[in-house]
Motif scaffolding. Structure first.
Motif, PDB file in Angstrom:
ATOM      1  N   ALA A 374       1.875   0.420  -0.212  1.00 21.36           N
ATOM      2  CA  ALA A 374       1.501  -0.056  -1.183  1.00 21.36           C
ATOM      3  C   ALA A 374       0.302  -1.069  -1.165  1.00 21.36           C
ATOM      4  O   ALA A 374      -0.774  -1.020  -2.064  1.00 21.36           O
ATOM      5  CB  ALA A 374       2.436  -1.020  -2.031  1.00 21.36           C
ATOM      6  N   GLU A 375       0.319  -1.864  -0.242  1.00 20.07           N
ATOM      7  CA  GLU A 375      -0.832  -2.820   0.158  1.00 20.07           C
ATOM      8  C   GLU A 375      -2.174  -2.186   0.401  1.00 20.07           C
ATOM      9  O   GLU A 375      -3.181  -2.288   0.250  1.00 20.07           O
ATOM     10  CB  GLU A 375      -0.530  -3.923   1.140  1.00 20.07           C
ATOM     11  CG  GLU A 375      -0.247  -3.271   2.454  1.00 20.07           C
ATOM     12  CD  GLU A 375      -0.011  -4.404   3.580  1.00 20.07           C
ATOM     13  OE1 GLU A 375       0.616  -5.400   3.155  1.00 20.07           O
ATOM     14  OE2 GLU A 375      -0.379  -4.323   4.866  1.00 20.07           O
ATOM     15  N   ASP A 378      -3.293  -1.312  -3.015  1.00 16.97           N
ATOM     16  CA  ASP A 378      -3.926  -2.477  -4.052  1.00 16.97           C
ATOM     17  C   ASP A 378      -4.530  -3.511  -3.685  1.00 16.97           C
ATOM     18  O   ASP A 378      -4.685  -4.659  -4.314  1.00 16.97           O
ATOM     19  CB  ASP A 378      -2.327  -2.598  -4.756  1.00 16.97           C
ATOM     20  CG  ASP A 378      -1.201  -3.608  -3.943  1.00 16.97           C
ATOM     21  OD1 ASP A 378      -1.556  -3.934  -2.992  1.00 16.97           O
ATOM     22  OD2 ASP A 378      -0.275  -3.493  -4.484  1.00 16.97           O
ATOM     23  N   THR A 379      -4.586  -3.621  -2.429  1.00 13.19           N
ATOM     24  CA  THR A 379      -5.636  -4.808  -1.833  1.00 13.19           C
ATOM     25  C   THR A 379      -6.611  -4.365  -1.130  1.00 13.19           C
ATOM     26  O   THR A 379      -6.921  -3.737  -0.366  1.00 13.19           O
ATOM     27  CB  THR A 379      -4.538  -5.647  -0.642  1.00 13.19           C
ATOM     28  OG1 THR A 379      -3.156  -5.574  -1.206  1.00 13.19           O
ATOM     29  CG2 THR A 379      -5.004  -6.888  -0.313  1.00 13.19           C
ATOM     30  N   ASP A 403      10.029  -2.227  -1.870  1.00 12.28           N
ATOM     31  CA  ASP A 403       9.312  -2.636  -3.194  1.00 12.28           C
ATOM     32  C   ASP A 403       8.780  -1.541  -3.884  1.00 12.28           C
ATOM     33  O   ASP A 403       7.739  -1.407  -3.931  1.00 12.28           O
ATOM     34  CB  ASP A 403       8.018  -3.623  -2.623  1.00 12.28           C
ATOM     35  CG  ASP A 403       7.846  -4.426  -4.008  1.00 12.28           C
ATOM     36  OD1 ASP A 403       8.288  -4.160  -5.158  1.00 12.28           O
ATOM     37  OD2 ASP A 403       6.967  -5.356  -3.663  1.00 12.28           O
ATOM     38  N   ASP A 405       8.561  -1.336  -7.105  1.00 13.46           N
ATOM     39  CA  ASP A 405       7.855  -1.644  -8.048  1.00 13.46           C
ATOM     40  C   ASP A 405       6.494  -1.798  -7.766  1.00 13.46           C
ATOM     41  O   ASP A 405       5.661  -1.602  -8.773  1.00 13.46           O
ATOM     42  CB  ASP A 405       8.646  -3.016  -8.828  1.00 13.46           C
ATOM     43  CG  ASP A 405       9.639  -2.690  -9.637  1.00 13.46           C
ATOM     44  OD1 ASP A 405      10.125  -1.522  -9.581  1.00 13.46           O
ATOM     45  OD2 ASP A 405      10.610  -3.895  -9.712  1.00 13.46           O
ATOM     46  N   ARG A 406       6.158  -2.461  -6.801  1.00  9.48           N
ATOM     47  CA  ARG A 406       4.934  -2.688  -6.381  1.00  9.48           C
ATOM     48  C   ARG A 406       4.084  -1.310  -6.199  1.00  9.48           C
ATOM     49  O   ARG A 406       3.212  -1.060  -6.465  1.00  9.48           O
ATOM     50  CB  ARG A 406       4.864  -3.464  -4.995  1.00  9.48           C
ATOM     51  CG  ARG A 406       3.150  -3.867  -4.657  1.00  9.48           C
ATOM     52  CD  ARG A 406       3.210  -4.728  -3.496  1.00  9.48           C
ATOM     53  NE  ARG A 406       1.838  -4.816  -3.013  1.00  9.48           N
ATOM     54  CZ  ARG A 406       1.694  -5.641  -1.969  1.00  9.48           C
ATOM     55  NH1 ARG A 406       2.612  -6.252  -1.339  1.00  9.48           N
ATOM     56  NH2 ARG A 406       0.371  -5.851  -1.620  1.00  9.48           N
ATOM     57  N   LYS A 409       3.284   0.536  -9.335  1.00 10.26           N
ATOM     58  CA  LYS A 409       1.857   0.240  -9.778  1.00 10.26           C
ATOM     59  C   LYS A 409       0.853   0.452  -8.951  1.00 10.26           C
ATOM     60  O   LYS A 409      -0.294   1.012  -9.802  1.00 10.26           O
ATOM     61  CB  LYS A 409       2.043  -1.290  -9.912  1.00 10.26           C
ATOM     62  CG  LYS A 409       2.927  -2.212 -10.914  1.00 10.26           C
ATOM     63  CD  LYS A 409       2.656  -3.621 -11.375  1.00 10.26           C
ATOM     64  CE  LYS A 409       3.616  -4.251 -11.925  1.00 10.26           C
ATOM     65  NZ  LYS A 409       4.991  -4.752 -11.164  1.00 10.26           N
ATOM     66  N   ALA A 410       0.681   0.415  -7.711  1.00 10.60           N
ATOM     67  CA  ALA A 410      -0.114   0.987  -6.855  1.00 10.60           C
ATOM     68  C   ALA A 410      -0.508   2.455  -7.028  1.00 10.60           C
ATOM     69  O   ALA A 410      -1.561   2.420  -7.089  1.00 10.60           O
ATOM     70  CB  ALA A 410       0.140   0.573  -5.346  1.00 10.60           C
ATOM     71  N   GLN A 716      14.176  -2.025  -3.744  1.00  7.21           N
ATOM     72  CA  GLN A 716      13.646  -3.163  -4.453  1.00  7.21           C
ATOM     73  C   GLN A 716      13.864  -4.727  -3.824  1.00  7.21           C
ATOM     74  O   GLN A 716      13.335  -5.452  -4.136  1.00  7.21           O
ATOM     75  CB  GLN A 716      14.088  -3.099  -6.130  1.00  7.21           C
ATOM     76  CG  GLN A 716      13.010  -3.672  -6.830  1.00  7.21           C
ATOM     77  CD  GLN A 716      11.675  -3.622  -6.597  1.00  7.21           C
ATOM     78  OE1 GLN A 716      11.303  -1.982  -6.672  1.00  7.21           O
ATOM     79  NE2 GLN A 716      10.710  -4.469  -6.143  1.00  7.21           N
ATOM     80  N   ASP A 719      10.579  -6.651   0.407  1.00  5.46           N
ATOM     81  CA  ASP A 719       8.992  -6.801   0.135  1.00  5.46           C
ATOM     82  C   ASP A 719       8.047  -5.957   1.003  1.00  5.46           C
ATOM     83  O   ASP A 719       6.911  -6.063   0.995  1.00  5.46           O
ATOM     84  CB  ASP A 719       8.747  -8.448  -0.182  1.00  5.46           C
ATOM     85  CG  ASP A 719       8.519  -8.867   1.300  1.00  5.46           C
ATOM     86  OD1 ASP A 719       9.071  -8.262   2.292  1.00  5.46           O
ATOM     87  OD2 ASP A 719       8.429 -10.357   1.206  1.00  5.46           O
TER      88      ASP A 719
END
Ligand code: MGD
Ligand code: MGD
Ligand code: SF4
Ligand code: MO
Length: 755
Positions: A374-375, A378-379, A403, A405-406, A409-410, A716, A719
């Motif tokens: 994810a990161e 998205d980062t 995670d 949910d993250r 979105k990603a 979920q 993190d």
């Protein structure tokens, strides 16, 4: 008119041979193949439901391509055009690493999943590779890499012959075994007891496997490395170390003795919650047994000290002389393994050759942690590019990784995503293109990956039981075409991918003095391959170059594809045999007992001696009639005890005011979920258990049965920041959570109401 066909079951690692009943093109029944050389008729409820899994009406039949925001049915041509148009500009503009690849669990259960993803990843040249290994067994790969110089040299317990099995953090009565391919694992455990052997199970839950054991120890989650270090300490302290035949192959014994000196049974007892006297007994029993094997799985890997625990498992097998001896833990030798090279020093195993862009996690085995996907999307960072396009093959990380949910979105923010997946689910719903493979009945099968962990050497191959339905494409062809489209050769003949691999492999083999084809002409050899398809020719090549192969005529009795096809119930290649020192590829040519990265990580374990987190910790659990995140859509396999409930000990339930069946809220670092409580003393106090793979309530999926009882996504609660540092493996067990009973006013109709 019905007929039967043989097919290896792809639904778990046990690889049972099935006899399918087929009416027309539909599988209407499945039973165990009594003549299968490996499984001898064993079948479990999942295999018996093969027809329902295979014929699920929600399986996608045609590719989907996103147009005007909507996924619509499309032709294969349109789908691959869209893949090329989606990925190539990202590569050209942002570079190879901006294309991520996610490989999920079923790749080890398909022929295509073994043959094509390595070509795809190499062709892309991306370092953004994420697989299910980093939410699973990466610690074992790393410990094997460091000990033996080969991340794939994983010893398996000799279940059929051992006198003593110490089984840690595994529940084969539900999972049917893992990194230990064994049809009828339950029967093998019963046979061990029947022949006078002993079974000890270490698990915070009193599982069905634990109930079968002579002794069950409900350890405090996450502390197995401490327990195993203390057992190692006892072996040294009581002079029980006896390497036996291993002696010439092992280095670092005195250094190891020194490294574990602080881990006395008394020092670890409080952290593990296991009596010091019992720890001594465990070590003594292991040393005293005529043969013994220590075997550990998910519960030992998906924890903060996963690599250390995985390493200590092998250390104990080594120090008691049980590695590489019958009845102990041995290295299998699969039919498609590479031609064995002569024993001697190798290149060794290196970690941390590069790091992830955002959190600087070290790579392991060329992979970055799935927790960091994810990161990485998205980062932004001052240097390097985020992942902007993603290729997911047989992966559902929205549910299986921390995670969701993250990640959800990603994934939504990506420039382009393609999923090779039979379902429109929590992950594939984000794709711009979905490429659906045919169901297992229409696919050829060989267990490239799982045979390398089998408790008996054997080889079996199933051709498709049912011809490909019109409009379908084999998963091999899908992955070959995807590879071409993603690597800038869109539209070329997919057979070119197989031809290239054959040329490269044979080209290399003819230059290796230990190869049976040394000095020959690779083109002539390629012409001699048999098989009806590219993947079959590759299988033929691997069999013939392999340890039992005909060597392209050098050993006329050896294996070829033709020979395997002539034995539809498989060919038995015998029990596991001692192989050392041949499998060793360390720089020293020996087992390196105390590798530097391990020595450097031990001070962290020493600090854990003093840690006593007070609150509740969460562990997972598996159910026999399920499999990770994708089998909740088959009505025949759902219901009964296969539910997403929170197991909680009666003492904890009482203290927290939680009643059986009532809703409980769990809070972790990554978020909150609410699940119905199941009060049971099958979990130890201080521990709750929730299964993974649930949470099928996201919109725009096509899982019509799973949505009826969606459950919640346990991941979920995470993190993504908790990892085993050496392997990058996610910590999924022993996770601190806060628990509270849900007030009646807050209960939604979806939850079981308080009574
Ligand atoms: N909390 C917690 N989380 C866990 C675990 C845990 O114990 N606890 N276990 C972890 C483990 S061990 C693993 S391996 C991962 C698994 O996690 P994933 O690797 O995400 O695997 P699955 O959940 O099995 O999902 C597999 C995907 O492949 C698709 N699929 C099924 N059959 C085929 C096929 O033949 N071909 C293709 N191309 N696709 C197919 C399915 O539809 C699904 O989308 O989950 C991990 N997550
Ligand atoms: N039916 C079914 N079979 C499956 C799967 C499935 O989802 N369902 N998934 C497949 C996959 S991908 C895999 S990787 C394998 C996994 O195969 P196994 O490792 O046998 O899987 P689990 O049943 O999750 O068993 C893990 C056990 O570890 C315990 N545990 C948790 N934390 C700790 C700890 O800190 N220490 C110790 N000692 N124990 C702990 C849990 O209570 C649990 O009983 O199963 C495979 N087979
Ligand atoms: S044990 Fe595994 S391989 Fe065997 S029938 Fe069941 S799901 Fe299939
Ligand atoms: Mo797994």
């Amino acid at each position: 008119m019905s007929r039967t066909a043989l097919r290896i079951c792809p639904l778990c690692e046990a690889t049972c041979g099935l006899t399918l009943t087929i009416e027309g093109t539909r599988v209407t029944g499945a039973r165990g193949d009594r003549d299968d050389v490996f499984s001898e008729g064993f079948i479990c409820p999942k295999g018996a439901s093969f027809g329902a899994v295979d014929g699920d009406p929600d399986r996608l039949r045609t590719p989907l391509v996103r147009t005007d925001g909507e996924l619509r049915e499309a032709t294969w041509q349109e789908a691959f055009d869209a893949v090329a148009a989606g990925i190539r500009p990202v590569v050209e503009r942002y570079g190879a690493h901006s294309v991520g690849v996610v490989l999920g669990n079923p790749n080890v259960h398909t022929l295509a999943g073994a043959l094509y993803p390595p070509v795809l990843v190499a062709g892309l040249g991306t370092r953004s590779l994420f697989t299910a290994s980093t939410v699973d067994q990466m610690p074992k790969h790393v410990s094997s890499g460091l000990l033996y110089g080969d991340a794939h040299a994983i010893p398996v317990p000799d279940l059929d012959h051992t006198d003593h099995l110490l089984l840690i953090g595994a529940n084969p009565l539900e999972s049917n075994g893992s990194l230990c391919t064994a049809p009828d694992f339950p029967g093998k455990l019963k046979a061990l007891r029947a022949r006078g052997g002993t079974l000890t199970v270490i698990d915070p839950r009193r599982t069905r496997t634990a109930k079968l054991a002579d002794r069950h120890l409900a350890i405090r989650p996450g502390t197995d490395a401490l327990l195993l270090a203390a057992m190692t300490h006892v072996l040294f302290a009581e002079d029980l170390v006896d390497l036996g035949d291993l002696t010439p192959h092992v280095q670092g014994v005195p250094e190891l003795q020194d490294a574990v000196r602080h881990f006395t049974p008394e020092a670890v007892t409080a952290a593990c919650d296991i009596d010091a006297g019992v720890i001594r007994a465990l070590a003594r029993e292991l040393a005293a047994a005529p043969t013994a094997a220590v075997y550990a799985r998910i519960g030992s890997c998906t924890v903060p000290y996963g690599t250390l625990a995985s390493w200590l498992v092998d250390v104990l097998n080594i120090l008691t002389g049980n590695l590489d001896r019958p009845g102990g833990a041995l290295f299998p030798q699969a039919a498609t393994d590479k031609t064995p090279r002569p024993a001697g020093p190798g290149r060794g195993f290196r970690l941390a050759r590069w790091h992830s862009r955002v959190s600087k996690h070290p790579e392991a085995k060329g992979e970055l942690p799935l927790s960091a996907l994810a990161e990485e999307i998205d980062t932004a960072t001052p240097e390097g590019e985020p992942v902007r396009a993603l290729i997911a093959v047989a992966a559902n990380p929205v549910l299986s990784a921390p995670d969701g949910d993250r990640l959800d979105k990603a994934l939504h923010s990506l420039d382009f995503m393609v999923s090779v997946d039979p379902y429109l689910n929590e992950t594939s719903r984000h794709a711009h293109v979905v490429l659906p493979p045919p169901p297992p009945s229409q696919s050829a099968h060989h267990d490239f990956a799982l045979n390398a962990f089998a408790v008996r050497n054997q080889v079996r191959y199933s051709r498709p039981a049912v011809p490909l339905e019109p409009g379908r494409m084999s998963e091999s062809e899908i992955l070959a075409r995807l590879t071409l489209a993603a690597t800038g050769t869109h539209g070329a003949d997919p057979a070119a991918v197989d031809a290239m691999v054959v040329q490269q492999t044979l080209g290399k083999a003819v230059k290796e003095p230990h190869s049976p084809v040394y000095g020959q002409d690779p083109r002539t050899l390629a012409d001699r391959l048999t098989g009806e398809s590219g993947p079959e020719r590759r299988l033929d090549m691997m069999l013939r170059l392999g340890p039992y192969g005909d060597g392209f005529g050098l050993r006329p009795d050896g294996l070829t594809l033709e020979k395997v096809l002539a034995h539809p119930h498989g060919i038995d290649l015998g029990p596991l045999r001692p192989r050392l020192p041949q499998p060793l590829k360390t720089g020293s040519g020996k087992i390196e007992l105390l590798p530097q990265p391990i020595a450097d990580d031990l001070p962290r374990l020493r600090r854990a001696l003093d840690e006593r987190p007070g609150g509740i910790v969460l562990v997972g659990r598996r159910h026999l009639r399920s499999n990770n995140s994708w089998m909740h859509n088959v009505p025949a396999l759902t219901g009964g005890t296969n539910r997403c409930t929170l197991h909680i000990h009666p003492a904890d339930a009482e203290r927290l005011g939680v009643r059986d069946g009532a809703a409980v809220r769990l809070k972790g670092s990554g978020g909150e979920v609410t699940a119905p409580a199941e009060v049971t003393d099958a979990v130890r106090p201080g521990v709750v258990s929730l299964p993974h793979g649930w949470g099928h309530d996201r919109p725009a999926t096509r899982m019509s049965h799973a949505v009826k009882d969606p459950g919640v996504n346990v991941n979920q609660l995470l993190d993504g920041s908790l990892l085993d540092p050496l392997s990058g493996n996610a910590v999924l067990n022993g996770v601190p959570v806060e628990i509270s009973a849900v007030k009646i006013s807050a209960v939604t109709e979806k939850l079981t109401p308080l009574t």
